[in-house]
Motif scaffolding. Structure first.
Motif, short mmCIF file in Angstrom:
data_model
loop_
_atom_site.label_atom_id
_atom_site.label_comp_id
_atom_site.label_asym_id
_atom_site.label_seq_id
_atom_site.Cartn_x
_atom_site.Cartn_y
_atom_site.Cartn_z
N ALA A 1 1.67 -6.00 -9.00
CA ALA A 1 0.69 -5.55 -9.99
C ALA A 1 -0.26 -4.53 -9.37
CB ALA A 1 -0.10 -6.73 -10.53
N ASP A 2 -0.48 -3.42 -10.07
CA ASP A 2 -1.36 -2.37 -9.58
C ASP A 2 -2.82 -2.80 -9.74
OD1 ASP A 2 -2.81 -0.07 -9.02
OD2 ASP A 2 -1.46 1.27 -10.12
N VAL A 3 -3.53 -2.95 -8.61
CA VAL A 3 -4.94 -3.36 -8.65
C VAL A 3 -5.83 -2.29 -8.01
CG1 VAL A 3 -4.36 -5.82 -8.61
CG2 VAL A 3 -4.73 -4.61 -6.44
N THR A 4 -5.33 -1.07 -7.92
CA THR A 4 -6.04 0.00 -7.20
C THR A 4 -7.47 0.15 -7.68
OG1 THR A 4 -3.90 1.14 -7.05
CG2 THR A 4 -5.87 2.40 -6.45
N LEU B 1 0.86 -1.18 0.00
CA LEU B 1 0.00 0.00 0.00
C LEU B 1 0.90 1.23 0.00
CD1 LEU B 1 -2.69 -0.98 2.68
CD2 LEU B 1 -2.61 -1.56 0.25
N ARG B 2 0.64 2.14 -0.91
CA ARG B 2 1.47 3.34 -1.05
C ARG B 2 0.59 4.59 -0.95
NH1 ARG B 2 4.63 0.64 0.34
NH2 ARG B 2 6.51 -0.22 -0.62
N GLY B 3 0.74 5.31 0.14
CA GLY B 3 0.01 6.57 0.31
C GLY B 3 -1.49 6.42 0.30
N ILE B 4 -2.00 5.30 0.80
CA ILE B 4 -3.43 5.02 0.73
C ILE B 4 -4.22 5.93 1.69
CG2 ILE B 4 -5.19 3.30 1.37
CD1 ILE B 4 -4.09 2.86 -1.37
N GLY C 1 -3.74 7.16 -3.40
CA GLY C 1 -2.75 6.12 -3.19
C GLY C 1 -2.88 4.95 -4.15
N GLN C 2 -2.07 3.93 -3.90
CA GLN C 2 -1.93 2.81 -4.82
C GLN C 2 -1.89 1.50 -4.04
OE1 GLN C 2 1.91 2.66 -6.84
NE2 GLN C 2 0.93 2.11 -8.77
#
Length: 358
Positions: A76-79, A17-20, A69-70
């Protein structure tokens, strides 16, 4: 400042999790969150109601979309991906079993949706039921099972699809204490056997410590600390973590100046505080403070003593009940006692503004 998990290569992490962040109107449920969860890890998100832990789980599952966020699963990006496009599965507190289907049909449901042929489906269902040690109930309906059995069936149904990540939203919350403790052990054993990443949400501190490889302690939509159960219990990085994880004595900077000569906030666990007679000698490295027993709390395996000290500080001491069952404890309410603890058993809680990130 909160302590986040160390940044790793997101291609190797099971979940990153990045900056969620997540907003519900004017309410900020989650604030700028960073977490890396490793493959095969049993990772618990612990916190009081409204701390943001369930919202984070729902965003990983795809049931809620982050405001910012991401989210990455194995790099794999699943945002913005739909729940069915993510290699995750979720076990809920109410288990969500179909009452009109047999146990084997419940476990096979995901395979049926995927069009798996009957022979292979039967083999997989039999293996899944044996894994949770419930092969003998395959023909029954959910209403014929106990709460613990239904919990294991929900787990088998989720695991049969072999998700890369299994999300568990307080799945033991509806069980009584004895069964809950039994299921904690079984759940950890199953996780070790299958080797799948488990992300577990709970508000139960003992449960998080029992099950987890690592624990993230949530408060107000942020992570206060991430670490092994021993790290977060023995070395709390904020006053909130010290107070939320079990029972502790928070010794204020003013009190610690008198007791420890350092003027810092300390966490002192009750099991490290012992009662002695006022006249007993004090060994080097031991802190002694006189007080009066304000209350005794008998809890079966241990007794807790609340002692009001002469310096105006209430300190809790906890003693294992190792005496003969028919012997009454010698310390009673109103007794004058000396509290003793080793100086290095009082853990300094860092200034929150100085807790490192990364």
């Amino acid at each position: 400042m909160a302590q986040h998990s160390p940044m790793t290569d997101t291609s190797t992490a099971a979940v990153s999790l990045r900056g969620i962040g997540k907003q519900f109107g004017d309410l900020t449920a989650v604030k700028d969150l960073d977490i890396d969860i490793q493959p095969g890890e049993f990772f618990s998100m612990l916190g009081p109601s409204g701390s943001g832990k369930t919202t984070v789980l729902r965003m990983i599952a795809g049931f809620e979309e982050p405001t910012s966020g991401q989210i990455l699963l194995h790099g794999a990006d699943v945002t913005r991906a739909a729940p069915f496009d993510r290699e995750v599965n979720t076990v809920f507190q109410d288990y969500a079993l179909f009452p009109h289907l047999s146990i084997s049909e419940n476990v096979a449901y995901g395979l049926t949706v995927r069009g798996i042929d009957r022979a292979q489906k039967r083999r997989l269902v039999d293996a899944a039921l044996e894994q949770v040690r419930l092969g003998h109930v395959a023909g029954r309906r959910p209403s014929q099972l106990s709460g613990g059995q239904r919990q294991r069936i929900a787990l088998a149904r989720a695991l049969i699809l072999r998700p890369k990540v299994l999300l568990l939203d307080e799945p033991l919350g509806a069980l009584d204490k004895q069964l809950r403790e039994q299921m904690q052990i079984e759940l950890k054993q199953i996780q070790r056997e299958v080797g799948i990443t488990f992300i577990f949400v709970t508000h139960d501190q003992e449960e998080a410590l029992t099950l987890s490889d690592r624990v993230a302690v949530f408060n107000g939509g942020k992570i206060e600390q991430v670490g092994s159960p021993r790290e977060v219990y023995e070395f709390p990085q904020t006053a909130f973590v010290a107070g939320f994880l079990g029972v502790t004595n928070l010794i204020s900077p003013e009190a610690s100046q008198q007791l420890l000569d350092d003027g810092r906030l300390h966490s002192l666990r009750p099991e490290r505080v012992h009662l002695a007679e006022l006249a007993a000698g004090v060994e080097p490295g031991t802190v002694a403070v006189a007080g009066t027993v304000a209350e005794t709390v008998y809890a079966g395996a241990h007794t807790r003593y609340l002692v009001d000290t002469e310096m105006g500080l209430r300190i809790i001491s906890e003693k294992q009940n190792t005496h003969t069952p028919r012997t009454e404890p010698s310390v009673r309410r109103g007794d004058r006692v000396s509290l003793r603890f080793q100086r290095d058993h009082a853990t300094a809680v860092p200034d929150e503004a100085k807790v490192p990130v990364g």
